[in-house]
Design a protein around this motif. Sequence first.
Motif, short mmCIF file in Angstrom:
data_model
loop_
_atom_site.label_atom_id
_atom_site.label_comp_id
_atom_site.label_asym_id
_atom_site.label_seq_id
_atom_site.Cartn_x
_atom_site.Cartn_y
_atom_site.Cartn_z
N THR A 103 1.90 8.95 18.70
CA THR A 103 1.08 10.01 18.09
C THR A 103 1.49 10.25 16.65
O THR A 103 0.63 10.41 15.77
N ARG A 104 2.78 10.28 16.39
CA ARG A 104 3.26 10.50 15.01
C ARG A 104 2.81 9.37 14.08
O ARG A 104 2.39 9.62 12.96
N GLN A 105 2.89 8.15 14.56
CA GLN A 105 2.44 7.02 13.75
C GLN A 105 0.95 7.13 13.44
O GLN A 105 0.53 6.87 12.32
N ASN A 106 0.17 7.54 14.42
CA ASN A 106 -1.27 7.69 14.21
C ASN A 106 -1.58 8.79 13.22
O ASN A 106 -2.47 8.65 12.37
N ARG A 107 -0.86 9.90 13.31
CA ARG A 107 -1.09 11.01 12.37
C ARG A 107 -0.75 10.59 10.95
O ARG A 107 -1.49 10.88 10.00
N ILE A 108 0.35 9.90 10.77
CA ILE A 108 0.76 9.45 9.43
C ILE A 108 -0.20 8.38 8.93
O ILE A 108 -0.55 8.37 7.75
N ALA A 109 -0.65 7.50 9.81
CA ALA A 109 -1.61 6.47 9.41
C ALA A 109 -2.92 7.09 8.93
O ALA A 109 -3.48 6.67 7.93
N ARG A 110 -3.39 8.12 9.62
CA ARG A 110 -4.61 8.81 9.19
C ARG A 110 -4.42 9.50 7.86
O ARG A 110 -5.30 9.48 6.99
N LEU A 111 -3.26 10.13 7.67
CA LEU A 111 -2.96 10.79 6.40
C LEU A 111 -2.94 9.78 5.26
O LEU A 111 -3.55 10.00 4.20
N LEU A 112 -2.25 8.66 5.46
CA LEU A 112 -2.17 7.64 4.42
C LEU A 112 -3.53 7.01 4.14
O LEU A 112 -3.86 6.74 2.98
N GLN A 113 -4.33 6.81 5.18
CA GLN A 113 -5.66 6.25 4.99
C GLN A 113 -6.52 7.19 4.14
O GLN A 113 -7.21 6.74 3.22
N LYS A 114 -6.46 8.46 4.43
CA LYS A 114 -7.25 9.44 3.67
C LYS A 114 -6.81 9.49 2.21
O LYS A 114 -7.65 9.45 1.30
N GLU A 115 -5.52 9.54 1.98
CA GLU A 115 -5.03 9.63 0.61
C GLU A 115 -5.26 8.34 -0.17
O GLU A 115 -5.61 8.38 -1.35
N LEU A 116 -5.07 7.19 0.48
CA LEU A 116 -5.33 5.92 -0.20
C LEU A 116 -6.81 5.78 -0.55
O LEU A 116 -7.16 5.28 -1.63
N SER A 117 -7.69 6.24 0.33
CA SER A 117 -9.12 6.15 0.03
C SER A 117 -9.47 7.04 -1.16
O SER A 117 -10.30 6.66 -2.00
N LEU A 118 -8.83 8.20 -1.27
CA LEU A 118 -9.07 9.06 -2.44
C LEU A 118 -8.55 8.42 -3.72
O LEU A 118 -9.19 8.51 -4.77
N ILE A 119 -7.42 7.75 -3.63
CA ILE A 119 -6.86 7.07 -4.81
C ILE A 119 -7.79 5.95 -5.25
O ILE A 119 -8.12 5.83 -6.43
N PHE A 120 -8.25 5.13 -4.30
CA PHE A 120 -9.14 4.03 -4.65
C PHE A 120 -10.49 4.53 -5.15
O PHE A 120 -11.10 3.93 -6.02
N THR A 145 -10.44 0.83 5.47
CA THR A 145 -11.01 0.87 6.80
C THR A 145 -9.99 1.21 7.88
O THR A 145 -10.34 1.85 8.87
N ARG A 146 -8.75 0.78 7.69
CA ARG A 146 -7.73 1.02 8.72
C ARG A 146 -6.35 0.98 8.10
O ARG A 146 -6.10 0.22 7.18
N CYS A 147 -5.47 1.81 8.61
CA CYS A 147 -4.06 1.79 8.22
C CYS A 147 -3.22 1.70 9.47
O CYS A 147 -3.50 2.36 10.47
N ARG A 148 -2.19 0.89 9.39
CA ARG A 148 -1.22 0.79 10.48
C ARG A 148 0.16 1.06 9.91
O ARG A 148 0.50 0.54 8.86
N VAL A 149 0.94 1.85 10.63
CA VAL A 149 2.28 2.20 10.19
C VAL A 149 3.27 1.62 11.18
O VAL A 149 3.06 1.68 12.39
N SER A 150 4.35 1.04 10.65
CA SER A 150 5.37 0.46 11.52
C SER A 150 6.08 1.57 12.29
O SER A 150 6.06 2.73 11.89
N PRO A 151 6.73 1.24 13.41
CA PRO A 151 7.39 2.27 14.23
C PRO A 151 8.46 3.05 13.48
O PRO A 151 8.67 4.24 13.76
N ASP A 152 9.13 2.44 12.50
CA ASP A 152 10.14 3.17 11.75
C ASP A 152 9.55 3.84 10.50
O ASP A 152 10.29 4.39 9.69
N LEU A 153 8.23 3.81 10.36
CA LEU A 153 7.49 4.48 9.27
C LEU A 153 7.86 3.95 7.89
O LEU A 153 7.71 4.65 6.90
N SER A 154 8.33 2.71 7.81
CA SER A 154 8.74 2.18 6.51
C SER A 154 7.69 1.26 5.88
O SER A 154 7.75 1.01 4.68
N ILE A 155 6.74 0.77 6.68
CA ILE A 155 5.73 -0.14 6.16
C ILE A 155 4.35 0.35 6.59
O ILE A 155 4.12 0.64 7.76
#
Length: 111
Positions: free
Chosen positions: A4-21, A36-46
Motif C-alpha cells: 500500500t505504501r509503495q502504491n501511494r508513493i507511486a501515485r504521488l510521484l506519477q502526479k508530480e512528474l506529470s505536472l513537471i512534464f 502513464t504508470r510509475c513503479r516504486v521499488s520495495p525500498d523506495l529508492s528507485i
Amino acid sequence: MQETRQNRIARLLQKELSLIFQSQTRAMHGVMVSVTRCRVSPDLSICTAYLSIFPSEKADELIKNVTANEKTIRYELGTRVRNQLRIIPELRFFIDDSLDYIERIDELLKK
C-alpha cells in the motif's frame, strides 16, 4: 506484489512528474508527454516511470532528452515532495508504447 505504501508513493510521484512534464512541454508546441504508470521499488529508492509521448515519431528524441536531464527532473521533484518523502528516489524513464500497440491491433483487425 506492491504494498500500500509503495502504491501511494507511486501515485504521488506519477502526479508530480506529470505536472513537471506538463509545464516543461508547454513550450514545445505539438508535443504531449504523459506519465502513464510509475513503479516504486520495495525500498523506495528507485522509481520507474513510463512515458507516453505524442506524436510517437518524436519519442526516441524526447526520451534521450529526458534521461539527459534526469538530475534536474529529480531536483524539481524533490522540491515538490520534500514534505512527504525523506529520500527522493532515483528516476528511470521508459517509453510506454501500449497505445501504439493497441492502434496496430485495431488496424490488423480492420483488414
